[in-house]
Design an enzyme around this catalytic site. Structure first.
Site, mmCIF file in Angstrom:
data_model
loop_
_atom_site.group_PDB
_atom_site.id
_atom_site.type_symbol
_atom_site.label_atom_id
_atom_site.label_comp_id
_atom_site.label_asym_id
_atom_site.label_seq_id
_atom_site.Cartn_x
_atom_site.Cartn_y
_atom_site.Cartn_z
ATOM 1 C CB SER A 182 -7.613 1.168 -3.756
ATOM 2 O OG SER A 182 -7.098 1.801 -2.665
ATOM 3 C CG ASP A 184 -4.662 -1.133 -3.681
ATOM 4 O OD1 ASP A 184 -5.324 -2.184 -3.649
ATOM 5 O OD2 ASP A 184 -4.320 -0.521 -2.657
ATOM 6 C CE1 TYR A 234 -5.439 -2.694 4.499
ATOM 7 C CE2 TYR A 234 -3.097 -3.140 4.400
ATOM 8 C CZ TYR A 234 -4.332 -3.114 3.802
ATOM 9 O OH TYR A 234 -4.459 -3.510 2.497
ATOM 10 C CD GLN A 257 -3.197 5.669 -3.489
ATOM 11 O OE1 GLN A 257 -2.243 6.433 -3.535
ATOM 12 N NE2 GLN A 257 -4.168 5.832 -2.623
ATOM 13 N NE ARG A 262 -4.171 -1.120 0.521
ATOM 14 C CZ ARG A 262 -5.483 -1.080 0.728
ATOM 15 N NH1 ARG A 262 -5.953 -0.926 1.921
ATOM 16 N NH2 ARG A 262 -6.322 -1.181 -0.275
HETATM 17 P P1 NAD Z 1 -9.766 -2.091 5.339
HETATM 18 O O1 NAD Z 1 -10.754 -2.528 4.323
HETATM 19 O O2 NAD Z 1 -8.796 -3.075 5.869
HETATM 20 O O3 NAD Z 1 -10.599 -1.532 6.620
HETATM 21 C C1 NAD Z 1 -11.600 -0.560 6.485
HETATM 22 C C2 NAD Z 1 -11.509 0.451 7.610
HETATM 23 O O4 NAD Z 1 -11.965 -0.114 8.839
HETATM 24 C C3 NAD Z 1 -10.083 0.966 7.885
HETATM 25 O O5 NAD Z 1 -10.066 2.373 7.719
HETATM 26 C C4 NAD Z 1 -9.841 0.558 9.331
HETATM 27 O O6 NAD Z 1 -9.036 1.481 10.029
HETATM 28 C C5 NAD Z 1 -11.251 0.506 9.883
HETATM 29 N N1 NAD Z 1 -11.415 -0.221 11.137
HETATM 30 C C6 NAD Z 1 -10.825 -1.379 11.553
HETATM 31 N N2 NAD Z 1 -11.241 -1.714 12.780
HETATM 32 C C7 NAD Z 1 -12.146 -0.757 13.175
HETATM 33 C C8 NAD Z 1 -12.918 -0.548 14.340
HETATM 34 N N3 NAD Z 1 -12.864 -1.379 15.368
HETATM 35 N N4 NAD Z 1 -13.722 0.537 14.384
HETATM 36 C C9 NAD Z 1 -13.774 1.417 13.351
HETATM 37 N N5 NAD Z 1 -13.066 1.266 12.220
HETATM 38 C C10 NAD Z 1 -12.249 0.208 12.129
HETATM 39 O O7 NAD Z 1 -8.962 -0.814 4.905
HETATM 40 P P2 NAD Z 1 -8.824 -0.068 3.497
HETATM 41 O O8 NAD Z 1 -10.043 0.724 3.239
HETATM 42 O O9 NAD Z 1 -8.464 -1.052 2.453
HETATM 43 O O10 NAD Z 1 -7.598 0.911 3.716
HETATM 44 C C11 NAD Z 1 -7.083 1.302 4.927
HETATM 45 C C12 NAD Z 1 -5.982 2.340 4.739
HETATM 46 O O11 NAD Z 1 -5.070 2.033 3.697
HETATM 47 C C13 NAD Z 1 -6.468 3.730 4.412
HETATM 48 O O12 NAD Z 1 -5.662 4.635 5.129
HETATM 49 C C14 NAD Z 1 -6.181 3.933 2.988
HETATM 50 O O13 NAD Z 1 -6.037 5.294 2.651
HETATM 51 C C15 NAD Z 1 -4.890 3.188 2.882
HETATM 52 N N6 NAD Z 1 -4.672 2.789 1.496
HETATM 53 C C16 NAD Z 1 -3.486 3.107 0.925
HETATM 54 C C17 NAD Z 1 -3.267 2.740 -0.393
HETATM 55 C C18 NAD Z 1 -1.991 3.090 -1.063
HETATM 56 O O14 NAD Z 1 -1.307 3.975 -0.611
HETATM 57 N N7 NAD Z 1 -1.633 2.379 -2.131
HETATM 58 C C19 NAD Z 1 -4.237 2.057 -1.088
HETATM 59 C C20 NAD Z 1 -5.437 1.757 -0.459
HETATM 60 C C21 NAD Z 1 -5.639 2.128 0.854
#
Ligand code: NAD
Length: 389
Positions: A139, A136, A233, A133, A128
């Site tokens: 995403s 991904d 994450y 990105q 990530r």
């Molecule tokens: P995910 O699908 O694993 O989880 C979804 C969300 O649930 C996350 O934001 C997580 O913090 C939240 N979560 C977990 N436990 C929780 C709880 N108990 N209560 C409330 N919320 C909770 O995550 P995702 O959407 O795939 O991505 C997470 C992070 O990764 C984000 O910061 C995103 O910006 C980043 N990301 C970066 C890239 C990149 O740079 N290439 C790509 C995709 C996502």
């Protein structure tokens, strides 16, 4: 290199891994495309559209496997356990197979891909990083899921989303609470705002507050420690944390018409954050859309792919949500594939196709090579399960 696009065989899967518009730019980079007849039809991309963009359409799947150097799929074997296995006998030694493979939940199937002698790549475990990105799939597909969840909620809710001031009176806007503001959650916030709802959200990662607010949502403050793990994450918390979180959410959930849950911790079962008691506290007609359903669900009452009616509340637990919006989901997935393939060309002037070049994205996603599983995490999982055989 010849890239083969085959029809998806996972039940209900309507996406396709490459769309016609991405074929000419791929050709410029040295990739020719062959397509199994009908591969894109469920997503709205007909054979003629592929042909118009320079692809050769072949009558059978077997033809495509025979002639392609690279097979691109939305779901390769690991992510299509019941039907993907029949592709193993069509695969050629050293063929490159790219797609979602769920390597960390299906390590034994990765071992079978290794035995087929292919170079398989699992797109879910891409790093990530900013550079990755554009490739991904988690995403891009989460964007689709967050959007669709809001539409389903709007359709089920017996209320308007926006505020209305009409001759027949004033209607208050719907209130939506999003739990987990990662990619899907942020898209849900943006979509619900566009529909005029009042949106609030909560996430355990502190960085999210600003993002929620920049989309016009209100961040719900809870007196809980933050839980940022590796790679941006969330990290898994203990049961005491989740118990305190549920206590704090009880009132918030009751105040909202719609709750959309997306909370997940990579490689773990999703935490239960919405209990039956919380469902009971919601007004009749309220809706919960549990986007974590496939990963165990964030709501205690969720049943995957079922509509549960409990205590006057409708609870949806959809799986494979991106397949319900196949045209644009395919277009986004295809762009991820285009970028992933482009990254396999050397970064010098020659732009040769080279899997052995030094590249963290190729390295992180490469699962099998020379008959062996080469990904360390998958190897560890297999060792725990008693070896590759
Ligand atoms: P995910 O699908 O694993 O989880 C979804 C969300 O649930 C996350 O934001 C997580 O913090 C939240 N979560 C977990 N436990 C929780 C709880 N108990 N209560 C409330 N919320 C909770 O995550 P995702 O959407 O795939 O991505 C997470 C992070 O990764 C984000 O910061 C995103 O910006 C980043 N990301 C970066 C890239 C990149 O740079 N290439 C790509 C995709 C996502």
């Amino acid at each position: 290199m010849i890239v083969g696009v085959v029809k998806e065989t996972f039940p209900g899967e309507r996406r396709v891994a490459l769309v016609p518009d991405h074929l000419p730019p791929l050709k410029k980079k040295g990739f020719e495309a062959i397509v199994e007849s009908g591969a894109g039809a469920d997503a709205g991309f007909l054979d003629a559209a592929y042909e118009a963009k320079g692809a050769k359409v072949l009558p059978t799947r077997k033809d495509v496997f025979e002639q392609a150097d690279i097979i691109v799929q939305v779901r390769s074997y690991g992510a299509n356990p019941e039907h993907g296995g029949s592709d193993l006998e069509l695969m050629k030694k050293d063929q490159i197979v790219i797609g979602a493979a769920e390597p960390l939940s299906s390590p034994a199937l990765v071992a079978e891909l290794a035995k087929a002698g292919v170079h398989s790549f699992g797109l879910e475990i891409i790093p990530r990083t900013t550079r990755a990105q554009a490739m991904d799939i988690l995403s891009s597909m989460a964007t689709v899921a967050g959007y669709k969840a809001v539409l389903w909620a709007a359709e089920r809710l017996p209320k308007f989303f926006p505020m209305f001031m009409t001759a027949a009176g004033t209607v208050a806007p719907a209130k939506i609470f999003i739990v987990g503001a990662g990619v899907a959650g942020l898209q849900a916030i943006a979509t619900a705002k566009r529909l005029g709802a009042v949106v609030s959200a909560y996430d355990v990662r502190p960085a999210v507050k600003e993002e929620v607010e920049s989309l016009g949502g209100k961040f719900v403050e809870m007196e809980l420690e933050t839980a940022e793990g590796e790679g941006g994450y969330a990290k898994e918390m203990d049961e005491d944390f989740y118990r305190r979180q549920r206590e704090m959410m009880l009132k918030v959930v009751a105040e909202n018409d719609v709750v959309i849950t997306t909370a997940a911790v990579p490689g773990k079962k999703a935490p239960i954050l919405v209990t039956e008691e919380m469902v009971k506290g919601m007004a009749p007609g309220s809706v919960i859309v549990d986007l974590a359903a496939e990963r165990g669900g964030n709501c205690e009452l969720t049943k995957v792919d079922e509509v549960v009616e409990a205590h006057g509340v409708t609870i949806l637990g959809p799986s494979n949500v991106p397949a319900t919006l196949p045209y644009h989901a395919s277009q986004m997935y295809s762009k991820n594939i285009f970028n992933f393939l482009s990254n396999m060309l050397t970064k010098d002037k020659e732009k040769r196709f080279d899997l052995e070049q030094e590249d963290d994205i190729i390295e992180a996603t490469w699962l099998t090579k020379g008959g062996e599983v080469i990904n360390e995490s998958v190897k560890e999982l297999l060792a725990k399960q008693g070896g590759q055989d």
